[in-house]
Write an enzyme that holds these catalytic residues in place. Structure first.
Site, PDB file in Angstrom:
ATOM      1  CE  LYS A  22      -4.434  -1.508   1.621  1.00 37.59           C
ATOM      2  NZ  LYS A  22      -5.643  -1.593   2.675  1.00 37.59           N
TER       3      LYS A  22
ATOM      4  CE  LYS B  14      -7.278  -9.726  -4.651  1.00 36.54           C
ATOM      5  NZ  LYS B  14      -7.902  -9.512  -2.635  1.00 36.54           N
TER       6      LYS B  14
ATOM      7  CE  LYS C 203     -12.932  -3.340  -2.173  1.00 31.24           C
ATOM      8  NZ  LYS C 203     -12.558  -3.944  -1.337  1.00 31.24           N
TER       9      LYS C 203
HETATM   10  P1  ATP Z   1      -8.545  -4.719  -3.193  1.00 32.45           P
HETATM   11  O1  ATP Z   1      -9.456  -4.443  -4.763  1.00 32.45           O
HETATM   12  O2  ATP Z   1      -8.818  -2.774  -2.351  1.00 32.45           O
HETATM   13  O3  ATP Z   1      -7.917  -5.158  -2.891  1.00 32.45           O
HETATM   14  P2  ATP Z   1     -10.483  -6.401  -2.857  1.00 32.45           P
HETATM   15  O4  ATP Z   1     -11.427  -6.358  -3.060  1.00 32.45           O
HETATM   16  O5  ATP Z   1      -9.702  -7.832  -3.286  1.00 32.45           O
HETATM   17  O6  ATP Z   1     -10.096  -5.692  -2.069  1.00 32.45           O
HETATM   18  P3  ATP Z   1     -10.751  -6.747   0.484  1.00 32.45           P
HETATM   19  O7  ATP Z   1     -11.259  -5.087   0.329  1.00 32.45           O
HETATM   20  O8  ATP Z   1      -9.502  -7.050   0.648  1.00 32.45           O
HETATM   21  O9  ATP Z   1     -11.191  -6.605  -1.369  1.00 32.45           O
HETATM   22  O10 ATP Z   1     -11.341  -7.480   1.007  1.00 32.45           O
HETATM   23  C1  ATP Z   1     -12.267  -8.114   1.404  1.00 32.45           C
HETATM   24  C2  ATP Z   1     -12.509  -9.702   1.919  1.00 32.45           C
HETATM   25  O11 ATP Z   1     -12.749 -10.476   0.609  1.00 32.45           O
HETATM   26  C3  ATP Z   1     -11.547 -10.461   2.349  1.00 32.45           C
HETATM   27  O12 ATP Z   1     -11.339 -11.561   2.848  1.00 32.45           O
HETATM   28  C4  ATP Z   1     -10.421 -11.198   1.255  1.00 32.45           C
HETATM   29  O13 ATP Z   1     -10.088 -12.359   0.921  1.00 32.45           O
HETATM   30  C5  ATP Z   1     -12.331 -11.809  -0.123  1.00 32.45           C
HETATM   31  N1  ATP Z   1     -11.922 -11.723  -1.511  1.00 32.45           N
HETATM   32  C6  ATP Z   1     -11.241 -10.083  -2.057  1.00 32.45           C
HETATM   33  N2  ATP Z   1     -11.042 -10.655  -3.249  1.00 32.45           N
HETATM   34  C7  ATP Z   1     -11.554 -12.027  -3.329  1.00 32.45           C
HETATM   35  C8  ATP Z   1     -11.705 -12.960  -4.758  1.00 32.45           C
HETATM   36  N3  ATP Z   1     -10.776 -12.548  -5.657  1.00 32.45           N
HETATM   37  N4  ATP Z   1     -11.535 -14.331  -4.204  1.00 32.45           N
HETATM   38  C9  ATP Z   1     -11.827 -14.946  -3.011  1.00 32.45           C
HETATM   39  N5  ATP Z   1     -11.902 -14.107  -1.850  1.00 32.45           N
HETATM   40  C10 ATP Z   1     -12.168 -12.543  -2.398  1.00 32.45           C
END
Ligand code: ATP
Ligand code: LTN
Length: 343
Positions: free
Chosen positions: A127, A209, A212
């Site tokens: 970050k 992965k 968002k």
């Molecule tokens: P960013 O895009 O800002 O990194 P993110 O979409 O990865 O955010 P987080 O807020 O970091 O989401 O994660 C919230 C929860 O969702 C965490 O428990 C994370 O493991 C899960 N998660 C996020 N993306 C995925 C994915 N593609 N598949 C499965 N689980 C996910």
């Protein structure tokens, strides 16, 4: 005087349920990955465990936020989680900023967290590279606040994604360190990382992965995407040139779609392979899209209903916060007393 009746064959008190704590940052819109990988798990855990859930809005401000947007995202996330099945009757659900003890305990725990430990956190390194213009102290001490969230509620288990394992390890170290100095104060929590939790990949680049924060909106499905948008995004998902629906190495795009389809329908990979034998990717993509719409549409309907009554949402959060407060206060009083802080 009241009479006490003591019988010898009273049924044993039911075993105390294990306490769960988890939180999600309101830092944008939730994707299908968030739903299948995290939110659905929160919903499932409510029957077996004593769950405390929060929106982690104090964590969200470690990255600069527009105040209006932050508030809107926080309320929307709260509504979306309830629409998904987080049930305020079964679980305690509130906004982190509503319970002052989170910030209070975070400060104390920061003094039991070492600079070196925080410097090793990969999320901080990532970050701070991404937000080089705002490497604030909160971004650095983020894990101490997360430890406070968890330790306040004496949580036994913390459902999180693999990316949070390091923060959980640090939470355990902080708890053990504090307990070592002052005697048992905190439950030392365990990470609960579901082994076969769905891992949803980026629709355009399945080596990454689904996230968002990806700049290309076609790479992810939002939980609030219209059915037509969902179908369109699946139609443009990356596959391969083999035209055979089977789970195999080197077929990341198809593997991802199979994983999503399996998570949404409960079908095994073999069943999916049988279903689409001899059919093209077009048919498969349509089926995947429809299965996702079938899962998300009822959530979207409830979400809209909930958002149409903001007062009710506020009341739910206020009640959740009051219950959280009662637990959190007990811990903070204990901690202040042990450390020698005047009340
Ligand atoms: P960013 O895009 O800002 O990194 P993110 O979409 O990865 O955010 P987080 O807020 O970091 O989401 O994660 C919230 C929860 O969702 C965490 O428990 C994370 O493991 C899960 N998660 C996020 N993306 C995925 C994915 N593609 N598949 C499965 N689980 C996910
Ligand atoms: N850091 C987590 C969100 C989070 C959390 C927590 C998770 C904040 N506090 C306490 C579990 C327990 C994330 O970014 N996914």
């Amino acid at each position: 005087m009241e009479e006490k009746i003591i019988t010898s064959n009273q049924p044993e008190a039911p075993a105390k349920k294990k306490r769960i704590f988890s939180a999600i940052q309101p830092s944008g819109q939730m994707t299908l990955g968030n739903y299948l990988g995290a939110i659905r798990n929160w919903v499932e855990m409510q029957d077996e465990f004593d769950c405390v859930y929060a929106t982690a809005n104090l964590h969200a401000i470690t990255v600069r936020q527009d105040p209006k947007k932050l508030k809107e995202n926080t309320v929307n996330l709260f509504a979306l989680l309830i629409a998904s099945g987080v049930d305020p009757e079964k679980s305690i659900f509130f906004h982190q900023s509503q319970v002052a003890a989170h910030a209070e305990l975070a400060w104390v725990l920061e003094t039991y967290t070492q600079f070196g430990e925080l410097s090793r956190m990969t999320q901080f390194k990532d970050k701070s590279a991404r937000h080089a213009d705002n490497i604030n102290a909160g971004l650095f001490t983020y894990p101490s606040l997360m430890a406070a969230d968890i330790l306040l509620y004496q949580a036994d288990m913390v459902p999180v994604g693999e990316d949070q394992r390091q923060h959980l390890e640090l939470t355990r170290d902080i708890a053990e360190r504090f307990n070592g100095i002052y005697g048992k104060t905190f439950v030392v929590p365990e990470a609960y990382i579901k082994k076969n939790a769905a891992r949803v990949r980026n629709l355009l680049d399945p080596s990454k992965k689904m996230s968002k924060s990806d700049p290309n909106t076609k790479s992810f499905i939002l939980m609030t995407d219209e059915p037509a948008t969902i179908m369109k995004k699946f139609r443009s998902a990356v596959t391969d040139s083999e035209a055979s629906v089977r789970y195999a190495e080197g077929k990341d795009g198809i593997n991802n779609l199979m994983e999503i389809y399996s998570a949404c329908t409960g079908k095994s990979y073999e069943q999916i392979e049988d279903e689409f034998r001899g059919k093209g990717y077009g048919d498969f993509k349509t089926a995947v899209g429809e299965s996702v719409v079938a899962v998300l549409e009822p959530i979207q309907i409830r979400y809209k209903e909930l958002l149409s009554d903001k007062k009710h949402l506020e009341e739910l959060a206020r009640n959740g916060a009051a219950s959280a407060e009662r637990i959190a206060r007990r811990t903070i009083e204990k901690v202040y007393k042990k450390v020698g802080l005047v009340r």
